[in-house]
Design an enzyme around this catalytic site. Structure first.
Site, PDB file in Angstrom:
ATOM      1  N   ASP A   1      43.777  39.898  35.232  1.00 38.66           N
ATOM      2  CA  ASP A   1      44.033  40.968  36.175  1.00 38.66           C
ATOM      3  C   ASP A   1      42.954  40.873  37.256  1.00 38.66           C
ATOM      4  O   ASP A   1      42.006  40.104  37.144  1.00 38.66           O
ATOM      5  CB  ASP A   1      44.009  42.331  35.460  1.00 38.66           C
TER       6      ASP A   1
HETATM    7  C1  GLC Z   1      45.999  45.570  39.647  1.00 39.68           C
HETATM    8  C2  GLC Z   1      46.919  45.800  38.494  1.00 39.68           C
HETATM    9  C3  GLC Z   1      47.892  44.685  38.278  1.00 39.68           C
HETATM   10  C4  GLC Z   1      48.257  44.070  39.620  1.00 39.68           C
HETATM   11  C5  GLC Z   1      47.008  43.424  40.172  1.00 39.68           C
HETATM   12  C6  GLC Z   1      47.259  42.822  41.567  1.00 39.68           C
HETATM   13  O1  GLC Z   1      44.745  46.121  39.450  1.00 39.68           O
HETATM   14  O2  GLC Z   1      46.349  46.180  37.251  1.00 39.68           O
HETATM   15  O3  GLC Z   1      49.051  45.252  37.644  1.00 39.68           O
HETATM   16  O4  GLC Z   1      49.278  43.096  39.442  1.00 39.68           O
HETATM   17  O5  GLC Z   1      45.917  44.320  40.251  1.00 39.68           O
HETATM   18  O6  GLC Z   1      47.489  43.838  42.480  1.00 39.68           O
END
Ligand code: GLC
Length: 731
Positions: free
Chosen positions: A279
């Site tokens: 993430d």
């Molecule tokens: C975020 C989320 C994830 C998302 C990523 C990119 O913090 O937790 O679901 O795909 O960052 O935006």
């Protein structure tokens, strides 16, 4: 063109294509689609320099990062993530867009950059129809591809242990079989359009409070039989190209450097062939993360303390702390998933989008996923009332969407701009699909008036004059924050009470992230849970209210009476004053694998509405279930008849009680659409892992054998007498 010359031309073109193809295949043998993804990846890897390998194992943030003085990377379309391609070898760039409800627009919304938003993931799950999930995935995958994106950060499947979780609208409910089946179908749909999907957030990121620091405590058997089982089933059904590891810790180790989660379970036990991406801001090391099974660091340039999978990884390789073979495996997994999803053979490129077709998919999903919770005196479907009062939740402008990275900005712009918070995790967006206009379109000669609900007395006065009152109630939620309780915000309970007092024929339409408290429930005639309704939500809600479509949604999450019934009545840290120390850990061992309805059963609690519950405008009768064994596993058949006067769809649910357990688990389900008077026999195959326990010592599922009680019905608590079947033990 004369026949002879046409054939000559066709032969020439064919020869050129073959030669050209052969030439490409000769210099780029990995471009031969007849080879397997693994073979193609192996052929390509042998051509990569070490620098190119390191380039592939970390993405860049696809937007400017002013706080870090970073411009948007050259070549990035503008989205969550970007990995530059390798043109000399024909490796396409990765253009990674959020997320599971549609192509989430980049921070810099360019004119016309809008997209179509599906309704909430909860609404799609509430359809209990994998075809709805697949169609939704194919639609958003198609829009992503036509915008030039080849990775969709979709597949949200964290189990809903916590009705206050601010991201419930992105997920698929509390049950591993329902969530695994529905999200697996959605991922298959996305990837059918040659866009690589993720599945996220692995694992146990079941609340937003302290999500980047909290240590989730849970036993392995409980994890394997709940959150991890949802991932296991969805990965089997959907074959996502990537798994996104989550921010939180699990039993002491960060999820993105968690050897048990990544190496032992995902890649070892499940033999997952794809790659693990982090993430955004979830990486805390180079060697430990790489050796634990992380394959790609996401946007570390903007979100991590440093880009671990660049210089630090290079150093770890030089010192031998990370073996070259591990880097090669990381690269192999990334490339083989890119081949498998079709990123080489069908490169994403700007193309026209059939917006009407996309909107029809979004509308159908909301129509199939809204859940009719109450319908006294058969007030619904509306039978041409002479006058209708429409009240609240900006129903004159649009329908509510959830906040955070999954937010899809509408093509027509935000229908209600300026609502706070306007910055992260806002903006608060309403899709410009106004229920008021849609109701007027179906109301014939009826007088239809609107009151905002800001002035409760005025709303009540309008309701008093109308034959029917329809009150829209909303609960905005967003990534990164949880609700502190289940109450509707901004005195909406008082609004509903006042309207119901003024007019007993009141319908409440809920646009919420999750179950909410309904203190006025007994004083209204009808309640429709519309979740976040999506880009065509207003039309879908009107179709349901007037009976153009039969409500066939069933709850994918238990609707509690109040938070005292929950495993954690107080969600520690939620709603705490800014600066308060976040909770260090959260104990999911309280309920363990008994999430949702299983917890309510175990504790002997009566929810307000049970998992699997939903009303229809017609009535169904389910006959006696019969059980047959196929390969030693039970298959349930049951005849369902539509005994009402309207077409509708029923969901046959089969719950299993295994020997020695007092808790019933959903083990199979099937949705069936029936015309009035029609009867059909439905076959429901049961998922053997729901008949089994995960044996941690043996590290595998064990079906103990003995007497199994199978309960067939229409919700977790509305079940016929059990049918018993004896099963042989099996591993
Ligand atoms: C975020 C989320 C994830 C998302 C990523 C990119 O913090 O937790 O679901 O795909 O960052 O935006």
């Amino acid at each position: 063109m004369k026949g002879k010359s046409r054939h000559l031309l066709r032969a020439t073109v064919l020869a050129a294509a073959l030669l050209g193809g052969t030439a490409a295949a000769a210099t780029h043998p990995w471009m031969n689609p007849a080879q397997s993804p693994d073979a193609r990846a192996a052929a390509l890897e042998s051509q990569l320099t070490q620098g190119e390998k390191l380039q592939l194992v970390h993405s860049l943030f696809g937007e400017p990062s002013p706080d870090k003085g970073l411009p948007k990377p050259a070549g990035a379309l503008g989205s969550a993530g970007y990995v530059p391609g390798i043109p000399r070898l024909g490796v396409p760039a990765l253009q990674e867009s959020d997320a599971g409800l549609g192509v989430a627009n980049p921070l810099e919304v360019r004119p016309g950059d809008g997209a179509t938003s599906l309704p909430a993931g909860l609404a799609v799950a509430a359809s209990w129809d994998p075809a709805i999930a697949y169609a939704g995935g194919a639609m958003i995958g198609g829009e992503a591809h036509a915008k030039g994106f080849n990775v969709l950060l979709a597949g949200g499947i964290d189990l809903e242990r916590e009705p206050r979780n601010g991201r419930n609208f992105e997920y698929a409910g509390e049950d591993p079989l329902l969530a695994g089946t529905m999200v697996g179908a959605a991922i298959r749909g996305i990837q059918s359009r040659h866009v690589l999907s993720t599945i996220k957030h692995y694992a146990l990121n079941d609340q937003e409070t302290a999500r980047t620091t909290v240590d989730v405590r849970i036993g392995e058997q409980a994890a394997r039989e709940s959150d991890l089982l949802a991932f296991e089933l969805a990965i089997e059904h959907g074959h996502p190209g990537a798994v996104m590891c989550s921010y939180n810790k699990v039993n002491g180790d960060w999820a993105c450097e968690n050897d048990v989660l990544l190496n032992r379970v995902l890649k070892g036990d499940w033999k997952y062939p794809g790659f693990v991406m982090s993430d955004w801001g979830a990486v805390h090391s180079a060697a430990k993360a790489a050796n634990a099974g992380l394959d790609q660091e996401s946007a570390g340039d903007a979100f991590d303390a440093q880009v671990y999978f660049d210089a630090p990884l290079k150093a770890a390789l030089a010192s031998g702390e990370v073996k070259q073979a591990r880097l090669d495996d990381m690269v192999h997994r990334i490339l083989r998933s890119m081949f498998a999803a079709g990123l080489f053979d069908h490169p994403a490129a700007k193309a026209p989008i059939d917006v009407a077709a996309s909107m029809a998919v979004a509308r159908r999903a909301e129509e199939a996923g809204a859940v009719l919770l109450r319908n006294q005196h058969d007030l619904l479907p509306l039978a041409r009332p002479a006058s209708i009062a429409v009240i609240g939740a900006h129903a004159d402008k649009g329908v509510l969407a959830g906040g955070g990275s999954s937010l899809v900005l509408p093509r027509g712009g935000n229908a209600v701009p300026g609502l706070k918070p306007t910055s992260w995790p806002g903006p608060v967006v309403y899709d410009p699909s106004a229920p008021l206009a849609a109701i007027r379109a179906l109301a014939g000669k009826a007088r239809v008036d609107f009151a905002s609900g800001d002035d409760v007395a005025a709303a009540a006065a309008l309701a008093a004059k109308a034959q029917v009152a329809v009150v829209f109630a909303r609960q905005w939620a967003a990534e990164s924050v949880d609700a502190a309780d289940l109450a509707l915000p901004d005195r909406q309970d008082a609004l509903v009470e006042a309207v119901a007092k003024a007019n007993p024929h009141t319908v409440v339409v809920l646009e919420t992230n999750s179950p909410v408290a309904m203190p006025w429930l007994d004083r209204v005639d009808a309640v429709l849970a519309a979740w976040y309704p999506g880009s065509a939500g207003g039309e879908a809600i009107a179709d349901l209210l007037f009976g153009k479509v039969d409500p066939s949604g069933r709850l994918p999450i238990t609707w509690p009476r109040d938070r005292a019934q929950l495993p954690r009545p107080v969600l520690e840290g939620a709603g705490a004053p800014a600066g308060a120390p976040p909770p260090a850990s959260v104990d999911y061992g309280i309920e363990g694998a008994d999430v949702g309805y299983r917890w309510f059963q175990r504790q002997g609690l009566q929810p307000l509405f049970p998992f699997g519950y939903g009303l229809s405008y017609t009535r169904f009768e389910q006959g006696a279930a019969k059980v047959a064994l196929h390969d030693g596993l039970p298959q349930v058949s049951v005849a369902v008849r539509n005994v009402g006067k309207r077409a509708g769809a029923d969901v046959v649910q089969v719950y299993a009680q295994v020997p020695g357990s007092t808790v019933r688990r959903l083990a199979g389900f099937a949705k069936v659409a029936l015309e009035p008077g029609e009867s059909r026999t439905v076959q429901v195959a049961l998922e053997p892992r729901l008949l089994s326990d995960f044996d941690v010592a043996k590290q595998r599922w064990v079906l103990h054998g003995g007497d199994y009680a199978l309960y067939v019905g229409r919700s977790a608590t509305d079940l016929a007498a059990p049918v018993h079947v004896r099963l042989p033990a099996r591993d």
